[in-house]
Design a protein around this motif. Structure first.
Motif, PDB file in Angstrom:
ATOM      1  N   GLY A   6       0.831  -1.197   0.000  1.00 52.47           N
ATOM      2  CA  GLY A   6       0.000   0.000   0.000  1.00 52.47           C
ATOM      3  C   GLY A   6       0.861   1.240   0.000  1.00 52.47           C
ATOM      4  O   GLY A   6       2.075   1.161   0.225  1.00 52.47           O
ATOM      5  N   GLU A  15      -9.915  -2.461  -1.081  1.00 54.81           N
ATOM      6  CA  GLU A  15      -8.619  -2.023  -1.603  1.00 54.81           C
ATOM      7  C   GLU A  15      -8.750  -0.641  -2.230  1.00 54.81           C
ATOM      8  O   GLU A  15      -9.857  -0.165  -2.506  1.00 54.81           O
ATOM      9  N   LEU A  36       1.197  -2.979   5.292  1.00 59.29           N
ATOM     10  CA  LEU A  36       0.401  -1.815   4.895  1.00 59.29           C
ATOM     11  C   LEU A  36       1.046  -0.517   5.368  1.00 59.29           C
ATOM     12  O   LEU A  36       0.836   0.540   4.775  1.00 59.29           O
ATOM     13  N   GLN A  74      -3.682   1.967   3.814  1.00 58.92           N
ATOM     14  CA  GLN A  74      -4.408   1.651   2.582  1.00 58.92           C
ATOM     15  C   GLN A  74      -3.759   0.447   1.920  1.00 58.92           C
ATOM     16  O   GLN A  74      -2.534   0.329   1.918  1.00 58.92           O
ATOM     17  N   ASP A 113      -3.247  -1.608  -1.633  1.00 57.94           N
ATOM     18  CA  ASP A 113      -3.375  -1.477  -3.082  1.00 57.94           C
ATOM     19  C   ASP A 113      -3.545  -2.821  -3.764  1.00 57.94           C
ATOM     20  O   ASP A 113      -3.754  -2.890  -4.961  1.00 57.94           O
TER      21      ASP A 113
END
Lengths: 646, 325, 206
Positions: free
Chosen positions: B32, B155, B177, B194, B196
């Motif tokens: 992320g 995601e 993360l 977040q 990804d």
């Protein structure tokens, strides 16, 4: 309190410890009685106020504590060698890493350094003792008793298990009941009194007791580093005293400083702890820097490079040491501004430290380097400490620290600075000044074995831990799963740990071997040294150190005298009666009362605590009424002593 | 220099270690933007540090080799005690290095306080994460659901974690993360993360919290937005409601299996403003912490171990569908 | 230990022996450590002052009258302590003992009113376990009170020594050091008076 809560039971290792403690005690008592050594023990050691003897007792205690803390470390490494090991259970492991950390910092590193400071600094400044010899004995005995109180926890009552940082509210009554955490609080509190007194004592000693002609900027670097260290102690230790007292109140008297209830504030403990804790790091590293300065200069046979820069960088480090504590908890969410400021101040400590490294390197530049064991440790220090230093700068970068925090990356970093810095210095200093303390050198050949096995073991043990950290292994877990993939590196690390253990054993063997077979020194100048401690005519200085106080004309006065072929010979007419302090048994007795008080508080037996405290005050008042101005050593006795030793 | 050979060999080994290990080590393998930013900062600093090490080691090797004590020793100058030029140089160089490291550090510190740059315009998903010895309770206030010891997140959307603790000071950390932050009783801290990439990531408490600390972990499952919405609405519809009594039991120290509820404890308590709740709950249930070495504690430990065993068995039996309900 | 004696008649007695000089310097440094100690306690109180849980706030219970009496007693005792040292410089043992005894009396008075105040707070439902704020209050002010108590015992011991042995370099150094200690406690009280009581009452009422 029930019996099953008083004695720790159920673990074969504990029973083993019980048995060995009893056997050792019986052995010591038997030896003392059989060879009629009780009086010797009392007169020569328990009541002594001689800085050299106190220093030796500090060092002996520190080596014992190094053994204890080392055993803790090896137990941990054994448990972590393979995934999902069943060697230790969680509670036991937690107790062991707590005592390992506490003992190594408070009861090993600090007393080792203070011991060497005790032995060396008065000699280096040309003094006959410290400013307050009696207080010096109080310092030692309170440290010793604090250490003993902390150490008995593992057989009586159970050891603390909230980590050496003892974060609240985990360390509170509600989450960690029982005597364990109290041992931590009281053991450290009692030992801390001794440390604070040492700080005052040596600050006054260095400021006021220097030989004539020794201005501040002619002091040896080790004395300088001790001076700066004492200043840090004086301002940092009261913070610890308060922090420990407040937690003690929380646990024993129901106050709400750091508790979950009553609107207590756990973050306050973390702040107070590290407000002391970070300066503490420099308390154990600055004397190490000082020793390396002496040793590198001696064995490069050259003046220290950048003497003034060394001093200013040390003063800067001391100042910074109070301005960086937040970097221990960047992850507490103090906000971007606070974290940025503390990131930068922390990185800035790297600047004076870097300057010191280069000055050491250039002390060797154009020198004539001799690879004695103290010098090997010093070179090993430079090479390994730099790794600790650069990873320290990495940790200082707060945004990255969010990923390193609480992992083995951090564990590896602080072992790289504390072992490569402090422990290497303790070994180097011990070997370097060994002839001053005992009249002979440690065997160099065996010493080199110790160095190589230890240094390689150290790197094998801790270098992989950087990678374990980056692979997400948190510190203080007692085991890990097979799937984590941390197994192989942990195994490597454990092997390194045991190599360090073996090196320690070789060191102890070397002490025995050298005691038996080493050639006794015939002069006071075992290494062709530069500073005043080497100028005494005998290998071990007499109890009054100097028959005639030297007059100093410059930096490295003794070395320059030797170069010029002008070392003064002592003449009988120069000798005057020497005033010396009398021995006293009061410090030992006072410390014993501290033990009673501490033990009472640990178990919340207030009658016992109060009795102990009354005893402490009783000895204080007794001392106040005792008018002992010391005694004079006659000229005849001095001449006699100096002649015998010729 | 023969004596220093081991150090060089070691240095070489270390470099090999490093280069080969980089991609495997989870902190350097982020999934992320937050973790990626930290990875970049870490790698940037590592190159600096390797350069510093190289300079110091080269200089050490050169000096120690050249000025070792030997016959026909040249260049010995016992009174060489300093050089203003050299000393100025090595005051200035570290200052430059510190500046070079400070700038990106401060930038990152500020940027990590908010949601990632790339998804600034998205509304972050808010999740309250509460640590209780030795479990994690996750409340989704918008979805009005609660999970224990596992997380589902969409995601490519920032997640704002509001962290707190019911008792010990814990630290919420999902290495892949991004970095961690403390969760403290009577306090609320915020952390943006977040993902990804879809997948399951390990999360844990990294701050020591006592006996059960080692297994104070949780799983994070990152999934597509649609899957997440589906899971959330199904949970809301089918999972049982969280009762106060059940929540009280969660306040007892110990490990529990993954759980799912269609309501949150935020309805009656927020540990960020009430630090005493867990202790009160323990008192209501007549629970008292035992002195570690006492007989009572040993009995309790035995009980906990059995529960843990049962838990592991049931986890392995129901694995795969445990997150579905 | 060097033992140089200075015999310049202008040198105060307590500074004439090496031991005396060293002890006085050492005590100044000790006071430096005491400043660090009290600074930590003050900082703790400042941080916790508003964390009152369900209890009363400190400012709510403070009473002006008791506070003023305590302050008056302690400030005066510092003044009389200064007079005692002044008498010591004049070699007046009787004057020294008299003024020091008055100092002790004032110190005891201070303690009496402080304890009475504490009992009053406890009666009003504020003890060390009421809240973080009250823990901070009792430990900060109590530490000062404990220092005063210790000081009373200590000064008494030193006075007995002066009475028995007269003024020597050793006893006068002890008197001087206890006077430093007493003045220090006075300074700490001024900070407590301002930072704890005045600020507390202002914040509560204003």
């Amino acid at each position: 309190m029930k019996w099953d809560e008083f004695f720790v039971t159920g673990d074969p290792m504990i029973y083993g410890a019980d048995v060995s403690i009893v056997l050792t005690m019986v052995g010591i008592l038997f030896y003392l009685t059989k060879y009629n050594k009780w009086k010797w023990l009392w007169d020569e050691w328990l009541t002594t106020v001689d800085h050299k003897k106190l220093g030796i007792m500090y060092i002996v205690s520190a080596v014992l504590m190094l053994f204890r803390g080392g055993v803790d470390a090896l137990l941990m490494r054994t448990q972590l060698a393979v995934p999902e090991a069943k060697f230790l259970d969680s509670q036991h492991y937690n107790e062991i890493f707590t005592t390992h950390g506490t003992i190594m910092i408070i009861f090993m590193a600090m007393p080792f350094l203070i011991g060497l400071i005790n032995v060396v600094v008065p000699l280096q400044i040309g003094a006959r003792d410290v400013a307050y010899p009696y207080l010096n004995a109080v310092s030692f005995w309170t440290f010793f008793i604090g250490a003993m109180l902390f150490n008995i926890s593992f057989v009586i009552g159970g050891s603390p298990s909230a980590g050496w940082t003892s974060y609240m509210p985990l360390a509170s009554n509600e989450l960690s009941p029982g005597p364990g955490q109290n041992y931590y609080l009281l053991g450290l509190q009692i030992a801390g009194i001794g440390t604070l007194l040492t700080g005052i004592n040596f600050l006054v000693t260095i400021l006021k007791m220097r030989a004539p002609g020794m201005t501040l900027f002619r002091m040896p670097m080790f004395t300088w580093s001790s001076l700066v260290t004492m200043v840090i102690i004086i301002f940092a230790f009261p913070i610890l005293t308060v922090a420990l007292a407040l937690m003690t109140f929380d646990r024993l008297f129901g106050s709400h400083f750091f508790t979950l209830q009553g609107a207590g504030m756990d973050m306050l403990w973390a702040n107070l702890f590290w407000l002391w804790g970070h300066p503490e790091v420099y308390i154990v590293i600055l004397p190490a820097f000082g020793m390396f300065s002496e040793i590198i200069s001696t064995f490069s046979r050259k003046t220290l490079f950048g003497y003034k820069a060394m001093i200013w960088s040390m003063l800067l480090i001391a100042g910074y040491s109070f301005l960086v504590w937040v970097h221990h908890f960047f992850t507490m969410g103090s906000g971007a501004l606070v974290n940025s400021v503390f990131s930068i101040t922390t990185m800035a400590i790297g600047i004076p430290t870097g300057v010191k490294i280069f000055n050491w390197l250039f002390t060797m530049y154009r020198g004539k380097i001799q690879f004695t064991t103290p010098m090997l440790w010093s070179l090993g220090f430079i090479v390994n400490f730099v790794i600790g230093g650069v990873t320290g700068v990495m940790l200082a970068m707060a945004a990255a620290d969010y990923q390193y925090h609480n992992t083995y990356f951090l564990v590896s970093h602080f072992h790289y600075v504390l072992i490569a810095g402090t422990v290497f210095a303790c070994f180097a200093g011990l070997i370097y000044w060994y002839p001053k303390m005992f009249g002979y050198k440690l065997n160099e050949r065996i010493g080199k074995w110790v160095f190589w096995v230890f240094t390689i073991g150290f790197n094998v043990c801790f270098f992989p831990q950087y990678f374990l950290g980056l692979d997400g292994m948190p510190r203080r877990v007692y085991t890990y799963s097979e799937e984590s993939g941390w197994g192989p590196l942990n195994m490597v690390s454990t092997i390194g740990g045991f190599m360090m253990g073996i090196a320690f054993l070789i060191l102890v063997y070397n002490m025995y071997y050298s005691f038996r077979y080493a050639k006794r020194e015939t002069t006071g100048d075992a290494w062709d040294g530069r500073t005043l401690e080497w100028s005494t005519p005998t290998a071990m200085p007499p109890f009054y150190n100097f028959a005639k106080i030297p007059e100093v004309t410059g930096l490295d006065h003794f070395w320059r005298q030797k170069q010029a072929g002008k070392v003064e010979k002592l003449k009988a007419e120069d000798i005057k009666p020497i005033h010396m302090p009398s021995n006293s048994g009061v410090p030992f007795i006072m410390a014993s009362f501290f033990f009673v008080a501490g033990f009472g508080m640990v178990f919340d037996w207030m009658w016992m605590a109060i009795a102990g405290i009354i005893g402490v005050f009783g000895t204080l008042f007794y001392r106040s009424f005792e008018y002992d101005d010391g005694y004079y050593v006659s000229v005849e006795e001095v001449i006699e002593t100096e002649k015998i030793s010729k | 220099m023969r004596r220093l050979k081991p150090f060089f060999t070691f240095g070489l080994l270390m470099a090999v270690f490093m280069l080969s290990g980089c991609s495997d080590m989870i902190v350097l393998d982020p999934k992320g933007p937050v973790g990626a930013e930290q990875r970049d900062l870490i790698m940037y600093s590592i190159w600096f540090m390797l350069f510093i090490l190289l300079v110091v080691y080269a200089l050490t090797a050169f000096i120690v080799y050249k000025y070792r004590d030997r016959k026909n020793h040249k260049g010995y100058d016992p009174d060489n005690e300093g050089s203003h030029l050299l000393e100025t140089i090595w005051w200035i160089i570290p200052i430059i290095i510190v500046i070079a490291l400070s700038i990106p550090t401060v930038k990152s510190i500020y940027s990590l306080e908010g949601p990632p740059e790339e998804s600034k315009d998205q509304k972050p998903l808010v999740i309250h994460a509460t640590s209780v010895n030795w479990k994690w309770v996750f409340s989704y206030p918008e979805q009005d659901i609660e999970t224990v010891n596992y997380l589902h997140i969409p995601e490519d959307r920032p997640v704002l974690f509001k962290l707190t603790s019911a008792d010990s000071m814990a630290s919420f950390w999902v290495p892949q993360l991004g970095g961690q932050k403390y969760a403290m009783a009577g306090m609320e801290t915020e952390l943006y993360l977040q993902a990804d990439e879809q997948g399951t990531y390990e999360g844990r408490n990294s701050n020591f919290t006592g006996e059960g600390f080692t297994n104070h972990t949780f799983d994070v499952m990152a999934m597509s937005d649609a899957e997440f919405e589906k899971w959330a609405s199904e949970t809301k519809a089918h999972a049982p409601e969280l009762s106060k009594g059940q929540y009280d039991k969660l306040m007892l120290p110990g490990h529990v299996k993954e759980m799912t509820f269609s309501s949150t404890h935020l309805d009656w308590v927020d540990h960020a403003t009430n630090a005493e709740y867990a202790l009160d709950a323990r008192e209501r249930l007549g629970y008292e912490e035992k002195i570690p070495h006492s007989r009572a504690a040993k009995e309790e430990k035995k009980k906990r171990e059995e529960e843990m065993k049962k838990l592991e068995e049931s986890e392995s039996e129901s694995h795969g569908d445990s997150h579905a309900h | 230990m060097a033992h140089a004696e200075t015999h310049d008649p202008n040198t105060p007695l307590e500074y004439r022996s090496e031991t005396g000089r060293l002890n006085i310097l050492g005590f100044w440094i000790f006071l430096g450590a005491e400043i660090a100690l009290f600074a930590t306690l003050f900082a703790t109180y400042m941080v916790l002052e508003h964390r009152i849980a369900d209890g009363p706030s400190p400012g709510e219970l403070f009473e002006v009258k008791s506070l003023l009496i305590q302050t008056f007693l302690l400030l005066t005792s510092s003044f009389t302590c200064g007079l005692a040292v002044h008498e010591m410089r004049r070699q007046n043992v009787k004057g020294l003992i008299t003024w020091m005894a008055i100092t002790l009396g004032l110190g005891l008075g201070f303690l009496y009113f402080e304890i009475e105040e504490f009992l009053h707070f406890i009666h009003e439902g504020a003890n060390i376990g009421t809240s973080a704020a009250w823990s901070g209050f009792f430990v900060l002010v109590g530490t000062h009170g404990a220092h005063v108590t210790f000081g009373i015992f200590w000064v008494t011991m030193v006075l007995i020594q002066v009475a028995k042995r007269g003024l020597t370099p050793a006893t006068s150094a002890k008197v001087f050091i206890t006077s430093l200690y007493w003045h220090f406690l006075d300074v700490v009280w001024i900070f407590i008076f301002t930072a704890v009581y005045l600020m507390g009452m202002v914040m509560h009422n204003g």
